[in-house]
Scaffold this active site. Sequence first.
Site, PDB file in Angstrom:
ATOM      1  NE  ARG A   1      -4.098  -1.982   1.873  1.00 22.31           N
ATOM      2  CZ  ARG A   1      -4.082  -3.021   2.704  1.00 22.31           C
ATOM      3  NH1 ARG A   1      -3.240  -3.046   3.698  1.00 22.31           N
ATOM      4  NH2 ARG A   1      -4.912  -4.009   2.536  1.00 22.31           N
TER       5      ARG A   1
ATOM      6  CE  LYS B   1       0.071  14.542 -13.963  1.00 17.16           C
ATOM      7  NZ  LYS B   1      -0.263  15.179 -15.257  1.00 17.16           N
TER       8      LYS B   1
ATOM      9  CD  GLU C   1       7.666  16.882 -22.281  1.00 16.04           C
ATOM     10  OE1 GLU C   1       7.130  17.887 -21.774  1.00 16.04           O
ATOM     11  OE2 GLU C   1       7.038  15.851 -22.586  1.00 16.04           O
TER      12      GLU C   1
ATOM     13  CE  LYS D   1       6.207  17.727 -13.626  1.00 12.59           C
ATOM     14  NZ  LYS D   1       6.125  16.585 -14.495  1.00 12.59           N
TER      15      LYS D   1
ATOM     16  CD  GLU E   1      -3.069  17.439 -14.955  1.00 13.29           C
ATOM     17  OE1 GLU E   1      -1.918  17.004 -14.832  1.00 13.29           O
ATOM     18  OE2 GLU E   1      -3.766  17.239 -15.946  1.00 13.29           O
TER      19      GLU E   1
ATOM     20  NE  ARG F   1       1.524  17.488 -12.302  1.00 11.34           N
ATOM     21  CZ  ARG F   1       2.149  16.622 -11.544  1.00 11.34           C
ATOM     22  NH1 ARG F   1       1.954  16.609 -10.245  1.00 11.34           N
ATOM     23  NH2 ARG F   1       3.015  15.752 -12.070  1.00 11.34           N
TER      24      ARG F   1
ATOM     25  CG  ASN G   1      -1.077  17.687 -19.697  1.00 14.97           C
ATOM     26  OD1 ASN G   1      -0.213  16.822 -19.715  1.00 14.97           O
ATOM     27  ND2 ASN G   1      -1.970  17.796 -18.733  1.00 14.97           N
TER      28      ASN G   1
ATOM     29  CG  HIS H   1       1.913  16.624 -23.277  1.00 13.15           C
ATOM     30  ND1 HIS H   1       2.705  17.754 -23.375  1.00 13.15           N
ATOM     31  CD2 HIS H   1       2.700  15.671 -22.715  1.00 13.15           C
ATOM     32  CE1 HIS H   1       3.903  17.486 -22.889  1.00 13.15           C
ATOM     33  NE2 HIS H   1       3.929  16.240 -22.488  1.00 13.15           N
TER      34      HIS H   1
ATOM     35  CG  HIS I   1      -0.687  12.019 -24.802  1.00  6.07           C
ATOM     36  ND1 HIS I   1      -1.140  12.567 -23.626  1.00  6.07           N
ATOM     37  CD2 HIS I   1       0.601  11.675 -24.573  1.00  6.07           C
ATOM     38  CE1 HIS I   1      -0.167  12.546 -22.725  1.00  6.07           C
ATOM     39  NE2 HIS I   1       0.897  12.020 -23.280  1.00  6.07           N
TER      40      HIS I   1
ATOM     41  CG  HIS J   1       6.252  11.695 -24.770  1.00  2.00           C
ATOM     42  ND1 HIS J   1       4.875  11.751 -24.870  1.00  2.00           N
ATOM     43  CD2 HIS J   1       6.595  12.625 -23.836  1.00  2.00           C
ATOM     44  CE1 HIS J   1       4.407  12.672 -24.030  1.00  2.00           C
ATOM     45  NE2 HIS J   1       5.430  13.213 -23.391  1.00  2.00           N
TER      46      HIS J   1
HETATM   47  N1  GLY Z   1       4.087  15.657 -17.368  1.00  2.00           N
HETATM   48  C1  GLY Z   1       3.012  16.451 -16.912  1.00  2.00           C
HETATM   49  C2  GLY Z   1       2.871  16.496 -15.441  1.00  2.00           C
HETATM   50  O1  GLY Z   1       3.711  15.995 -14.730  1.00  2.00           O
HETATM   51  O2  GLY Z   1       1.907  17.030 -14.941  1.00  2.00           O
END
Ligand code: GLY
Length: 375
Positions: free
Chosen positions: A128, A150, A192, A234, A244, A248, A252, A255, A259, A273
């Site tokens: 957990r 993430k 990025e 970041k 997010e 946040r 993207n 993206h 994506h 990517h």
């Molecule tokens: N790569 C986007 C984020 O970490 O929110």
Amino acid sequence: MTNIASEYKPVRVDLGNRGYDIHIGPDLIEGAGGLIGPYLRRPKTAIVTDSNLADHHLSRLTASLADRNITVSAIILPAGEASKSFTELGRVCEALIDAGIERRDTIIAFGGGVVGDLAGFAAASIHRGIGFVQIPTTLLAQVDSSVGGKTGINLSHGKNLVGAFHQPSLVLADTGVLDSLPDREIRAGYAEVVKYALIDNRPFFDWLETNATAVLERSGAERAYAIRQSCLSKAAIVAADERENGARALLNLGHTFGHALEAAIGYTGELLHGEAVSIGTALAFDLSARLGFTSQAQADLVSAHLARAGLPTGISSLSNRLPNANGLLRLMGKDKKVVGGTKTLVLVRGIGEAFLTCDVNDKVLLDFLAVKLNP
Ligand code: GLY
């Protein structure tokens, strides 16, 4: 912005008692034992890595840990996006249990985004939730995926659709390890880096206009500075909106289009990517110009910058590998930012002025994609 003398000072991700440092610099792998040791409750850990890293850099990391009398098990994944699967997640979790990893232990994710996302999700799930340290080994992972917590795996429906927010305890971005990356990987990661400048840091974009070649070609002070600036951006966004719920999502930029392109082409390495993000970023600027939010001159400046960095910026050359505009739009609809069926896009009012909008309807997007596919 012009002082790039890299005084060694970690970047802090300020999340209260879940906050952590990002160390950026050369030779951090050699020093990893000393840096990670304080995070281990007992001198035992497991490293999750991939077959490429195992061949080239793993022995340096295990030697550094052994120097501090830390016992290590290594769990090695096949290199490549296909490893972000339930099958590999299960294998990693079983191997962690086999290695005797307990609830209070900390594991190490040593690799690019695939390893970091999968090992981070294993750390979030096993017992957990246990601690983990990120040692990202690609430019893309150093400036983006290793920071912010993430974690996750892919489904046949799309990327990162199963996962958890689980912050690492420490990030070690060893700039020296980037020297062994192919040029194309560095360029993909650079997309990025540019993203952070385009979201809210025009002075950083101006700096990149002058210094892109140095950032791309050498693991010198300029590259370390670009990684640091990216991590500072970041860290600030993650500290303000960890889960997010708002800002946040600006990360993207490029993206939603990107994506969809990756999903259409497949995760075979044909379109990396970062390359998909580069095209997506150029499309986000072009769409913003078409809708009158910014000038075409700004959009052209961004496309030219990405193209000079050796990155793709359009979809017409891929059109024989892509579905038609309707198909691309359907793929864009699988984005995690969709709310009640409505797409959330990251658009721009100029370089360094990104914003979120739900107000672009599908008809507008369809016309735009059709023009871009067949200019
Ligand atoms: N790569 C986007 C984020 O970490 O929110």
